[in-house]
Design an enzyme around this catalytic site. Structure first.
Site: not given
Length: 308
Positions: A131, A165, A44
């Site tokens: 995200k 994540c 990430e």
């Protein structure tokens, strides 16, 4: 062919900036090529950086000028999708023959997105995932993605999806990705904890898919010559823990801890049907007569202009 080599490149963002980070990635070219990997997943926010411990000068109700300066520097270190860094990575993909999935900080006007990019040999960037929900104070610096960038990509390595994540902890997001037929679940992250590894095994077992978790590794504040509030000077900021998991939750490689490196494993996608024999959460093990999920995949720009 159903058998292939896949890998996680455990590496950290270089505090010298994105050019140095890119050089560090490119230094792995020979190892990627010699591994024969069809797919390499990277962490990430690798290009653009994960500024762990930074508060960007924000207090509840006001912001400090120094924080604005910090954000300006962070924005300058982000990448444009048509920029030179990604052109270099597309060339790396072509030279090594490996599909790349990696996390970047994507610049879009004044806003930044934490994004996972899918890069194919000879084709370059073929898809992206922004995200959906930045975690905690990540929301100070990252905008939210929408349902229009939730791809499952038909790549040379198989059907790939990405969750960044703590998106991996969103049950409905996982259900949507399972329904799209993801076979190899890519998890770029900066979460180093043992419970994260449990989550990776759970997702592989639940989704009956292969999981590749690629985590950053970053030095301690002492090694960087800086202070991070409420963090031990000698403790690494991010310790890694990258791993590769099979569709029954079995660990195939890793976790790799406290070092930069390329972690690889051979997988056999023909194992997926065998694994889903007794658990297919969007097929024979679902109950659509009781439960349903509606997913809005429309782009959600801040402004819509309609002509006559």
């Amino acid at each position: 062919m159903s058998k292939m080599i896949v890998g996680a490149l455990q590496i950290g963002s270089d505090y010298a900036g994105k050019a140095a980070t890119l050089d560090n990635i490119l230094a792995f070219e020979d190892r990627i090529a010699s591994s024969g990997a069809s797919l390499i997943v990277m962490p990430e926010a690798l290009l653009g950086g994960y500024p762990k411990g930074e508060d960007f000068g924000t207090r509840l109700g006001y912001r400090m000028p120094a924080g604005r300066d910090a954000f300006a520097r962070y924005h300058d270190n982000a990448v444009d999708l048509d920029g030179p860094e990604l052109t270099e990575l597309a060339a790396l993909s072509t030279r090594t023959g490996a599909t790349l999935v990696l996390g970047v900080i994507e610049r879009s006007g004044a806003s930044l997105f934490c994004t996972a990019l899918f890069i194919e040999p000879e084709r370059g960037i073929v898809a992206k995932h922004r995200k959906l929900m930045p975690t905690g104070t990540e929301r100070l610096i990252w905008a939210q993605g929408d349902g229009s960038t939730m791809p499952v990509v038909d790549s040379q390595a198989g059907r790939l999806g990405a969750a960044i994540c703590w998106e991996n902890h969103m049950p409905l997001f996982r259900a949507a990705m399972y329904a799209k037929g993801v076979d190899i679940w890519c998890a770029p992250t900066v979460d180093e904890r043992d419970v994260w590894r449990s989550s990776m095994r759970h997702i592989a077992h639940e989704g009956r898919c292969f999981v590749i978790s690629a985590c950053q590794v970053q030095p301690s504040p002492a090694a960087l010559g800086k202070a991070v509030p409420d963090w031990e000077d000698a403790r690494p900021l991010i310790e890694g823990g990258s791993m590769i998991v099979g569709p029954l939750g079995d660990v195939l490689a890793g976790p790799l801890e406290r070092e930069t490196g390329l972690l690889t494993a051979e997988i056999d996608t023909s194992d997926l049907i065998r694994a889903r024999y007794d658990l297919d959460v969007v097929g024979h093990y679902s109950r659509p007569d009781i439960f349903s999920l509606h997913v809005d995949e429309r782009p959600r720009p801040g402004t819509l202009f309609r002509g006559d």
